[in-house]
Each structure stands twice: as C-alpha cells, then as structure tokens.
Design an enzyme around this catalytic site. Structure first.
Site, PDB file in Angstrom:
ATOM      1  N   HIS A 107       0.840  -1.200   0.000  1.00  0.00           N
ATOM      2  CA  HIS A 107       0.000   0.000   0.000  1.00  0.00           C
ATOM      3  C   HIS A 107       0.870   1.243   0.000  1.00  0.00           C
ATOM      4  CE1 HIS A 107       0.739  -1.210   4.170  1.00  0.00           C
ATOM      5  NE2 HIS A 107       0.763   0.076   4.458  1.00  0.00           N
ATOM      6  N   HIS A 109       0.800   5.381   1.119  1.00  0.00           N
ATOM      7  CA  HIS A 109       0.145   6.415   1.919  1.00  0.00           C
ATOM      8  C   HIS A 109       0.174   7.744   1.167  1.00  0.00           C
ATOM      9  CE1 HIS A 109       0.442   4.151   5.843  1.00  0.00           C
ATOM     10  NE2 HIS A 109       1.441   3.585   5.209  1.00  0.00           N
TER      11      HIS A 109
END
Ligand code: 5GP
Length: 145
Positions: A107, A109
């Site tokens: 992932h 941010h």
C-alpha cells in the site's frame, strides 16, 4: 514480519478488498482501491492498494502492477490536493516491520500536510470518526479526474 515471508490472505486490506471489512472508499478501478486510513496521520490520509496482488511490499510487486499502482497514486494525490488544499503532500510506503510496515499487503500512503499542523504518529494515534472519514472520502472522490 521482515522482508521474507508469505502473503497472509487474512490481512485487513485483503479483507477490505473482499468486502469482508468496511472502509471509507474514495475510488476504485480494475487495478486499485483507494480508501481513508482509519488511524490518520493527518486529515485526509488516504491509502491506495493494488487489487489482485499478493505482494506484501513494493519489492515483491510485478513491474506492471507497480506502474499501474503509482500512476493511480498520483491521480488520487491530485484529488486529495484539489479537495483539501494542503500545503504539501507526503507519499510514503514501508517495507517490512523494521521499516515501520504494519499491514502486509502492498500500500501507498497519501498524507496531506499543512504548514501549521504537526504530523501524527505513524501506526499510532486515535481511530478516526467513521462519519468524518466518509465525508472526506466523498470530497476527495468528487475531485478524481
Ligand atoms: P503501514 O504501517 O503498513 O505502512 O500502514 C498501514 C496503515 O493501515 C496504517 O496507517 C494504519 O493506520 C492503517 N490501518 C490499519 N488498520 C486499518 C483498517 O482496518 N482500516 C483502514 N482503513 N486502515 C487501517
């Protein structure tokens, strides 16, 4: 979990992708899902994750999926900027627990920053109010181009 290991399909982001756990969704297409971080380091902290991937971190991702992910990170970051008018935007990503990673599905941010506001702690802090996250998600979503 270090850089070595195997993908655990019970991780929270895999559950969100399967619809088994809730999220404040910003946007999705065939390649990624973008949603609000529930322990935001700033107002508007957004996560972008690849779909159909078992990469725990950036080092494990295929070049094709990584390229698709990063193009969409830019798209979502532009929407965060348009929606929230921050002074800066941190784009960050952690690989392995010693580097700060806590969820082991790749992932990225997107963390908007305002000059007069301190950055919240990574992996800590208060859980955000879901209604507020849904409102932010809607505002960012409306600015996706
Ligand atoms: P990492 O520490 O792996 O780089 O980032 C994981 C992020 O996921 C953290 O910023 C954390 O706040 C966020 N997070 C952890 N659990 C959940 C959850 O259940 N839902 C959402 N939306 N974010 C989560």
């Amino acid at each position: 979990m270090s850089l070595d290991g195997t993908y655990d399909s019970a991780n929270i982001f895999a559950k969100i992708l399967r619809g088994e756990a809730p999220c404040a969704k910003v946007w999705e297409d065939d390649h990624v899902l973008a949603f609000m971080d529930v322990f935001p380091q700033s107002r508007g902290h957004t996560l972008v994750i690849p779909k159909g991937s078992t990469a725990r971190n950036l080092l494990e991702e295929t070049p094709e999926r990584l390229a698709a992910l990063m193009v969409r990170v830019q798209k979502v970051a532009q929407a965060v900027r348009a929606a929230l008018n921050p002074d800066g935007v941190v784009i960050t990503q952690f690989n392995g627990a010693p580097a700060g990673q806590t969820v082991f599905h790749l992932h990225v941010h997107i963390i908007p920053r305002w000059a007069d506001q301190p950055l919240g702690r990574h992996g800590g802090g208060q859980m955000a109010d879901m209604a507020e996250l849904q409102d932010l998600a809607a505002r960012i979503s409306a600015r996706i181009e």
